[in-house]
Design an enzyme around this catalytic site. Structure first.
Site, PDB file in Angstrom:
ATOM      1  N   ALA A  90      -5.762   2.039  -2.985  1.00 23.57           N
ATOM      2  CA  ALA A  90      -6.013   2.259  -3.697  1.00 23.57           C
ATOM      3  C   ALA A  90      -5.730   1.068  -5.002  1.00 23.57           C
ATOM      4  CB  ALA A  90      -4.756   3.281  -3.830  1.00 23.57           C
ATOM      5  N   GLY A 100      -5.488   4.071   0.416  1.00 23.51           N
ATOM      6  CA  GLY A 100      -6.874   4.468   0.169  1.00 23.51           C
ATOM      7  C   GLY A 100      -7.786   3.972   0.489  1.00 23.51           C
ATOM      8  N   GLU A 137       1.668   3.963   2.226  1.00 24.14           N
ATOM      9  CA  GLU A 137       2.361   3.900   0.937  1.00 24.14           C
ATOM     10  C   GLU A 137       3.860   4.051   0.672  1.00 24.14           C
ATOM     11  OE1 GLU A 137      -0.358   5.041   2.793  1.00 24.14           O
ATOM     12  OE2 GLU A 137      -1.893   5.744   1.091  1.00 24.14           O
TER      13      GLU A 137
HETATM   14  N1  CAA Z   1      -3.654  -3.085  -5.377  1.00 15.78           N
HETATM   15  C1  CAA Z   1      -4.308  -4.228  -6.274  1.00 15.78           C
HETATM   16  N2  CAA Z   1      -4.420  -5.109  -5.722  1.00 15.78           N
HETATM   17  C2  CAA Z   1      -3.828  -5.748  -4.549  1.00 15.78           C
HETATM   18  C3  CAA Z   1      -3.996  -4.673  -3.548  1.00 15.78           C
HETATM   19  C4  CAA Z   1      -3.922  -2.937  -3.345  1.00 15.78           C
HETATM   20  N3  CAA Z   1      -4.345  -2.062  -3.050  1.00 15.78           N
HETATM   21  N4  CAA Z   1      -3.966  -5.038  -2.149  1.00 15.78           N
HETATM   22  C5  CAA Z   1      -4.193  -6.434  -2.375  1.00 15.78           C
HETATM   23  N5  CAA Z   1      -4.224  -6.659  -3.750  1.00 15.78           N
HETATM   24  C6  CAA Z   1      -4.835  -8.265  -4.066  1.00 15.78           C
HETATM   25  C7  CAA Z   1      -3.519  -8.990  -4.246  1.00 15.78           C
HETATM   26  O1  CAA Z   1      -2.495  -8.329  -5.540  1.00 15.78           O
HETATM   27  C8  CAA Z   1      -3.150 -10.708  -4.712  1.00 15.78           C
HETATM   28  O2  CAA Z   1      -4.055 -10.402  -5.904  1.00 15.78           O
HETATM   29  P1  CAA Z   1      -3.289 -11.638  -6.119  1.00 15.78           P
HETATM   30  O3  CAA Z   1      -3.725 -13.065  -5.748  1.00 15.78           O
HETATM   31  O4  CAA Z   1      -3.744 -11.406  -7.778  1.00 15.78           O
HETATM   32  O5  CAA Z   1      -1.771 -11.565  -6.325  1.00 15.78           O
HETATM   33  C9  CAA Z   1      -4.476  -9.928  -3.448  1.00 15.78           C
HETATM   34  O6  CAA Z   1      -5.063  -9.365  -3.320  1.00 15.78           O
HETATM   35  C10 CAA Z   1      -5.393 -10.553  -2.302  1.00 15.78           C
HETATM   36  O7  CAA Z   1      -4.303 -10.371  -1.523  1.00 15.78           O
HETATM   37  P2  CAA Z   1      -3.156 -10.822  -0.998  1.00 15.78           P
HETATM   38  O8  CAA Z   1      -2.141 -12.214  -1.685  1.00 15.78           O
HETATM   39  O9  CAA Z   1      -1.666 -10.122  -0.682  1.00 15.78           O
HETATM   40  O10 CAA Z   1      -2.936 -11.045   0.150  1.00 15.78           O
HETATM   41  P3  CAA Z   1      -2.201 -11.336   2.305  1.00 15.78           P
HETATM   42  O11 CAA Z   1      -3.444 -11.932   3.180  1.00 15.78           O
HETATM   43  O12 CAA Z   1      -1.119 -12.076   2.083  1.00 15.78           O
HETATM   44  O13 CAA Z   1      -1.654  -9.673   2.345  1.00 15.78           O
HETATM   45  C11 CAA Z   1      -2.074  -7.226   2.603  1.00 15.78           C
HETATM   46  C12 CAA Z   1      -2.551  -8.754   2.829  1.00 15.78           C
HETATM   47  C13 CAA Z   1      -0.992  -7.335   3.550  1.00 15.78           C
HETATM   48  C14 CAA Z   1      -2.968  -6.455   2.825  1.00 15.78           C
HETATM   49  C15 CAA Z   1      -1.683  -7.279   1.049  1.00 15.78           C
HETATM   50  O14 CAA Z   1      -2.153  -7.959   0.323  1.00 15.78           O
HETATM   51  C16 CAA Z   1      -1.120  -5.449   0.761  1.00 15.78           C
HETATM   52  O15 CAA Z   1      -0.179  -5.604   1.169  1.00 15.78           O
HETATM   53  N6  CAA Z   1      -1.013  -4.747   0.087  1.00 15.78           N
HETATM   54  C17 CAA Z   1      -1.572  -4.054  -0.478  1.00 15.78           C
HETATM   55  C18 CAA Z   1      -1.867  -2.513   0.351  1.00 15.78           C
HETATM   56  C19 CAA Z   1      -1.513  -1.522   0.262  1.00 15.78           C
HETATM   57  O16 CAA Z   1       0.274  -1.241   0.005  1.00 15.78           O
HETATM   58  N7  CAA Z   1      -2.036  -0.121   0.554  1.00 15.78           N
HETATM   59  C20 CAA Z   1      -1.847   0.970   0.255  1.00 15.78           C
HETATM   60  C21 CAA Z   1      -1.684   1.376  -1.688  1.00 15.78           C
HETATM   61  S1  CAA Z   1      -1.299   2.555  -2.508  1.00 15.78           S
HETATM   62  C22 CAA Z   1      -2.663   4.253  -2.116  1.00 15.78           C
HETATM   63  O17 CAA Z   1      -4.323   3.651  -1.456  1.00 15.78           O
HETATM   64  C23 CAA Z   1      -1.987   4.973  -2.592  1.00 15.78           C
HETATM   65  C24 CAA Z   1      -2.852   6.508  -2.002  1.00 15.78           C
HETATM   66  O18 CAA Z   1      -3.128   6.379  -0.806  1.00 15.78           O
HETATM   67  C25 CAA Z   1      -4.360   6.473  -2.895  1.00 15.78           C
END
Ligand code: CAA
Length: 255
Positions: free
Chosen positions: A63, A106, A129
């Site tokens: 998400a 998500g 999460e």
């Molecule tokens: N939401 C918003 N933006 C996100 C995102 C997310 N879930 N995942 C990645 N992005 C964005 C990053 O912020 C980044 O944006 P900027 O360039 O503006 O900084 C861009 O996408 C590229 O991401 P990374 O630079 O982080 O890429 P990476 O290859 O270094 O890492 C990753 C990849 C390990 C997937 C890392 O992006 C990450 O940890 N993302 C979050 C994963 C996460 O925590 N997901 C759970 C979300 S909460 C949820 O889903 C609740 C629910 O159950 C409904």
């Protein structure tokens, strides 16, 4: 600007998540557009199966954290923030999630709303999460537990560890693994196979298998029996069985 790209290929619909700048993070616009698209395909007699995919790097990284971060409880609860996902999960046509790269939070939950998950060799699944001070909120605690069992669901949700495609297949989350570059073509091939059968029977089969997650085995078997008997009111059954006996290809009604 739309957040998804839609193509019709034969009798399959391909929906590609298209927020590359955010690794396909699922904001509310994505949820609405996906649900609207799936509902419109439910009404389109030319489409018999839907494939959802992302990019090679990410199916969806969760998400949208940036959209959610400032939200209050009043907004989340009052607007029922994730309600559009219920509309998507209620899609009546069979759905296939074709996962390359990250399917996190998500993203993993969206894949689990689909009926079949196929993965590229480098796919990674997880519910991280807890690292953000929350827990899965789009169905993950329930669907993951049903799919892979309590102990492994607890482990993944409580540690935030990611699992690779091989582990996901071993534990029953993923149906098939394909080479990364072939994933989309293989998913579409599977979709064309499904869409080549009777659309009504495929929908009824999906509805009946989905019952297994909701009711006891005894009630589920009763439901299956009623659905099976009702198929004998359809031309699809007569044509399918007659074609088998007459050693020819069936011509199912295109409803
Ligand atoms: N939401 C918003 N933006 C996100 C995102 C997310 N879930 N995942 C990645 N992005 C964005 C990053 O912020 C980044 O944006 P900027 O360039 O503006 O900084 C861009 O996408 C590229 O991401 P990374 O630079 O982080 O890429 P990476 O290859 O270094 O890492 C990753 C990849 C390990 C997937 C890392 O992006 C990450 O940890 N993302 C979050 C994963 C996460 O925590 N997901 C759970 C979300 S909460 C949820 O889903 C609740 C629910 O159950 C409904």
């Amino acid at each position: 600007m739309t957040t998804i790209i839609i193509e019709k290929i034969g009798r399959a619909a391909l929906i590609r998540l298209n927020r590359p700048e955010a690794l396909n993070a699922l904001n509310r616009q994505v949820a609405k557009e996906l649900a609207d698209a799936a509902q419109s395909f439910d009404r389109d007699p030319d489409i018999g199966c839907i494939v959802i995919t992302g990019s090679e790097k990410a199916f969806a990284a969760g998400a949208d954290i940036k959209e959610m971060q400032p939200a209050s409880h009043r907004e989340m609860y009052g607007q029922d923030w994730f309600a559009d996902w219920d509309r998507f999960a209620a899609t009546r046509l069979p759905t296939i999630a074709a996962v390359n790269g990250y399917a996190l939070g998500g993203g993993c939950e969206l894949a689990m709303m689909c009926d079949i998950i196929v993965a590229g060799e480098t796919a990674r699944f997880g519910q991280p999460e807890i690292k953000l001070g929350v827990m899965p909120g789009m169905g993950g605690t329930q669907r993951l537990t049903r799919l892979i069992g309590k102990s492994k669901a607890m482990e993944l949700c409580l540690t935030g560890r990611l699992m690779d495609a091989q582990e996901a297949e071993r534990c029953g989350l993923v149906a098939r693994i394909f080479a990364t570059a072939e994933l989309e073509a293989k998913a579409l091939e599977m979709a064309q196979t499904i869409a080549g059968f009777s659309r009504t029977i495929a929908m009824m089969t999906k509805e009946t298998i989905s019952r297994a997650e909701e009711v006891s085995t005894v009630e589920g078997v009763r439901f299956e029996r009623r659905m099976f008997y009702s198929m004998f009111g359809l031309e699809d059954q007569r044509e399918g069985m007659a074609a088998y006996i007459e050693k020819r290809k069936p011509e199912f009604p295109r409803d």
